[in-house]
Design an enzyme around this catalytic site. Structure first.
Site, PDB file in Angstrom:
ATOM      1  N   TRP A 189       4.218   7.323 -32.812  1.00  0.00           N
ATOM      2  CA  TRP A 189       4.429   8.678 -32.113  1.00  0.00           C
ATOM      3  C   TRP A 189       3.945   8.517 -30.552  1.00  0.00           C
ATOM      4  O   TRP A 189       4.222   9.239 -29.766  1.00  0.00           O
ATOM      5  CB  TRP A 189       4.345   9.741 -32.762  1.00  0.00           C
ATOM      6  N   ASP A 190       3.148   7.700 -30.216  1.00  0.00           N
ATOM      7  CA  ASP A 190       2.369   7.359 -28.917  1.00  0.00           C
ATOM      8  C   ASP A 190       3.542   7.368 -28.037  1.00  0.00           C
ATOM      9  O   ASP A 190       3.245   7.954 -26.989  1.00  0.00           O
ATOM     10  CB  ASP A 190       1.549   6.466 -29.057  1.00  0.00           C
TER      11      ASP A 190
ATOM     12  N   GLU B 293      -7.224  12.697 -36.581  1.00  0.00           N
ATOM     13  CA  GLU B 293      -7.070  11.823 -38.164  1.00  0.00           C
ATOM     14  C   GLU B 293      -8.518  11.717 -38.525  1.00  0.00           C
ATOM     15  O   GLU B 293      -8.631  11.258 -39.637  1.00  0.00           O
ATOM     16  CB  GLU B 293      -6.811  10.436 -37.784  1.00  0.00           C
TER      17      GLU B 293
ATOM     18  N   LYS C  57     -11.487  13.473 -33.526  1.00  0.00           N
ATOM     19  CA  LYS C  57     -11.266  12.048 -33.190  1.00  0.00           C
ATOM     20  C   LYS C  57     -10.546  11.964 -31.534  1.00  0.00           C
ATOM     21  O   LYS C  57     -10.729  11.268 -30.433  1.00  0.00           O
ATOM     22  CB  LYS C  57     -10.309  11.265 -33.942  1.00  0.00           C
ATOM     23  N   GLN C  58      -9.491  12.778 -31.668  1.00  0.00           N
ATOM     24  CA  GLN C  58      -8.763  13.089 -30.062  1.00  0.00           C
ATOM     25  C   GLN C  58      -8.018  14.586 -30.095  1.00  0.00           C
ATOM     26  O   GLN C  58      -8.331  15.367 -31.261  1.00  0.00           O
ATOM     27  CB  GLN C  58      -7.509  12.224 -30.318  1.00  0.00           C
TER      28      GLN C  58
END
Length: 757
Positions: free
Chosen positions: A354-355, A483, A588-589
């Site tokens: 999906w990036d 994640e 994480k992000q």
């Protein structure tokens, strides 16, 4: 913090005169070359016996590696699709008086490597000792943008200390393997080979598989242009073809390789097509091939270069990232997508994530022709039926796009990702919105987009459940963009993008033809359910903190900030158990902030500030996708120091090996973040409601920055310095837009003062 910087600072080159054997894999990753059709890691032509990762990858050529898990769960994919290491067609063995040169074994007196990003050419030179001789090596190579099947190499060797017999051995070697193979199996079998005094060819086919996925045949044909040799020969062995030339003291050779595949030609045509292309290239010569290649790079840079004055490190970083992105993908084939590692390594299998939709689409929209981005969308459209099969495997209606794929079928085999990271569905729909909103191509919705939107909306409507206790629709058992948390309930971002998809689908259905609507079989009763879900979706919110809560139980964690962590424990995924990571609050992000970035115009500045100030201090940025989103929001919030700090990380993520994993391959899709951080961040570009707008500022450490964007058949140059922002309409019709929230008609040149701090 500088982690592992191998290269000198130069605006258009990455170069070094130092060779550290401990960092060979890192050097190979960073000097990778590609042209969208194929790619090679920066391996030495003459080979290397030390720790190295020989890597050659062909776009769209992959293999279904049987899934390897400890506990099989219903719904798991049977295989993990992987772009596989293809034959090494770059090799040129080098011998001096019969002894092989090896930069791992032979003492090195001089070493230089240079990747010229303006030209797309890799050059290397070395002076090495072998017995009592000193030998100089020079090589130059490129993968052509003009003839996508072509790899061209100019290789020279000379003995600097007296006479010696120099032998060059250009070869094709199919004896390759994937380092990440689940069962250490070879993926290739020989199909054909042949050689004569100045050429050779080798064809290999992927082995049979039990899953019914396509098999691929790859053929490489080489022609060698050389003179002055005193002896020549050739030979073939299993999966191997070579030519051999011996010279007195000095040798020079030009090796041309054409690679054809069964993706583009019938198997019986592969050799004839390769020979046809090869003959044309050889006839016109090496310099002509190089000129045509560099001309293509000149065209791409003219549209997409970003210039930063006052910071050479970041200038090098942004150009390197653009170079690697455009090397990986430029929209020439709608069957292809952008793998997270591109052609630079095997991690993540080289498949689509999906990036692409969340990070790559907005950059390509502004830096290339619309067809480039359209092909990325068509890639997903053509896989819609497979996405419906994926949903059905999980007992769901509609379509669930895979986390990892080549064909539309799911390849990822970790349950917390495959089954739960369903927010990816929303990113695919957001890309449709982004494309139409940016280009104005409304025909895309009628022809392709609405099919995807309706199918995904049907999935969301089935995946939610109604909580009678709270009188709200909820989504349980998910993994959000962060994640470092799995199997949570009501991830705020997932709920937001699910409801938005339903809303956008309803809006889009109003603009399509009655015939198309009948084809989709959309009934009013179904639409009413969607409206009900939109109206009553649950979004975790803290009245006390006035923030959007990442998921239902996030605030019950032991909330800590990153500055409380021992630096020796970073990155967490290399030092902590997964159990400890899952129980922590470290992010994480971007998760909540990912939603605020995508739907920016829906939130007040105060909402953005409160959520940024709460979540960013907990974020470890251990996903390469993370720094850019935070940099953009920090820039919008006028947190200049933080924005620049995060921008430096995204711009030089690989060049400085921030995440300590670049030796496995580059973070290709994440590289878009360095472009986004400048254009969406520092320049404040937005396109909400089909209106182009800017609110630029200049970081105090810079003197000036400038960039071009393509927007609706226009090419616009934007330059920002300390006192003003200048817009120049390079090509196209006048444009109504907003600058610092004031309307402007751009025709020719327009100048505005930047706001005083």
């Amino acid at each position: 913090m500088i982690n592992q910087r191998l290269f000198e600072i130069d605006e258009w080159k990455i170069k070094t005169n130092t060779f550290n054997k401990e960092h060979t894999r890192l050097l190979e990753s960073l000097t990778s070359l590609a042209n969208g059709y194929m790619g090679v890691r920066g391996n030495f032509e003459e080979g290397y016996s030390g720790d190295s990762h020989q890597g050659t990858y062909i776009a769209g050529v992959w293999f279904p590696d049987k899934t390897r898990v400890g506990w099989w769960k219903n719904g798991y994919p049977e295989y993990f699709g992987k772009v596989i290491n293809a034959m090494n067609f770059m090799g040129i063995g080098l011998y001096v008086d019969g002894e092989k040169i090896d930069l791992h074994q032979n003492p090195i007196e001089l070493f230089e490597v240079e990747l010229n990003m303006k030209e797309g050419i890799l050059r290397r030179s070395a002076v090495v000792r072998i017995q009592d001789k000193t030998v100089r090596i020079r090589s130059e190579r490129f993968l052509s943008l003009a003839v996508k099947e072509l790899c061209a190499i100019h290789y020279e060797a000379e003995c600097l200390t007296g006479d010696a017999v120099i032998t060059l051995v250009p070869y094709l070697d199919g004896n390759v393997a994937n380092e990440d193979s689940n069962y250490q199996e070879q993926f290739w079998q020989e199909e054909a080979k042949g050689a004569d005094s100045h050429s050779g060819h080798l064809a290999a086919k992927t082995i049979e598989n039990p899953f019914g996925t396509p098999r691929f045949t790859v053929l490489a044909a080489m022609a060698n242009e050389t003179e002055g040799f005193v002896h020549e020969s050739f030979k073939t062995t299993e999966m191997y073809v070579e030519n051999r030339y011996s010279y007195q003291t000095k040798a020079s050779l030009k090796k041309f390789v054409i690679v054809t595949t069964s993706r583009d030609f019938r198997e019986e045509e592969l050799l004839s097509k390769a020979k046809e292309l090869l003959a044309d290239v050889v006839e016109n010569g090496y310099e002509d091939a190089k000129r045509r290649h560099t001309d293509r790079w000149k065209e791409r840079w003219a549209k997409a270069d970003i210039e930063i004055k006052g910071d050479e490190e970041l200038q090098q970083g942004i150009r390197y990232n653009i170079f690697q992105l455009f090397s990986t993908y430029y929209g020439g084939d709608a069957r292809l997508n952008i793998g997270p590692k591109g052609f630079t390594g095997e991690k993540y299998g080289g498949a689509a994530y999906w990036d692409t939709e969340a990070y790559a689409v907005p950059m390509y929209l502004a830096t290339a022709e619309p067809e480039v981005t359209k092909n990325l969308l068509l890639y997903r459209y053509h896989q819609l039926e497979a996405a419906k099969r994926n949903a059905a495997k999980l007992g769901m209606k509609g379509a669930l796009y895979p986390m990892v794929t080549f064909t539309g079928d799911e390849c990822h085999n970790e349950w917390e990702i495959t089954f739960e990271e369903i927010h990816r569905n929303g990113a695919i729909c957001y890309a449709i919105y982004n494309y139409i909103n940016y280009t104005g191509d409304r025909n895309y919705m009628e022809e392709y987009g609405i099919d995807v939107l309706v199918a995904v909306s049907r999935f969301w409507a089935d995946r939610v459940h109604f909580s009678k206790r709270k009188n709200k629709y909820m989504i349980h058992g998910v993994t959000g963009p962060n994640e470092y948390e799995n199997n949570v309930n009501n991830n705020w971002y997932t709920n937001v993008i699910a409801a938005w998809t339903l809303e956008y689908t309803l809006q889009s259905l109003e603009s399509i033809s009655a015939e198309k609507r009948r084809h989709l079989d959309v009934q009013e009763v179904e639409l009413e359910v969607w409206r009900e879900i939109i109206q009553h979706m649950y979004y975790p919110f803290s009245e006390e903190l006035q923030i959007f809560v990442q998921h239902d139980t996030f605030l019950d964690k032991d909330l800590q900030t990153v500055d409380e962590l021992d630096p020796a424990e970073r990155p967490l995924y290399q030092n902590w158990s997964w159990d400890k990571i899952l129980r922590s609050n470290f992010i994480k992000q971007a998760d909540v902030l990912q939603g605020i970035y995508l739907f920016n115009d829906r939130f007040t500045m105060e909402e953005k500030r409160r959520n940024f100030e709460f979540y960013e201090p907990m974020t470890v940025h251990e996903s390469s996708l993370s720094p850019s989103v935070h940099a953009i929001l920090a820039a919008e919030l006028k947190l200049e120091k933080k924005a620049l700090e995060l921008y430096k990380r995204t711009a030089r993520l690989d060049l400085d090996n921030y995440n300590h994993d670049t030796e496995e391959g580059l973070h290709i899709t994440s590289m878009t973040g360095s472009w986004l951080a400048i254009v969406h961040g520092f320049a404040g570009m937005r396109t909400a409601n089909e209106t182009l707008s800017f609110a630029p500022f200049l970081p105090k450490e810079w003197d000036e920055y400038s960039f071009n964007i393509n927007y609706r058949n226009r090419l616009i140059n934007v330059t920002v310095d300390e006192k003003r922002v200048i817009f120049e309409l390079v090509k196209g019709e006048p444009l109504h837009m907003n600058v610092y929230e004031e309307p402007v008609v751009l025709q020719g040149r327009c100048e505005r003062r930047t706001p005083n701090e």
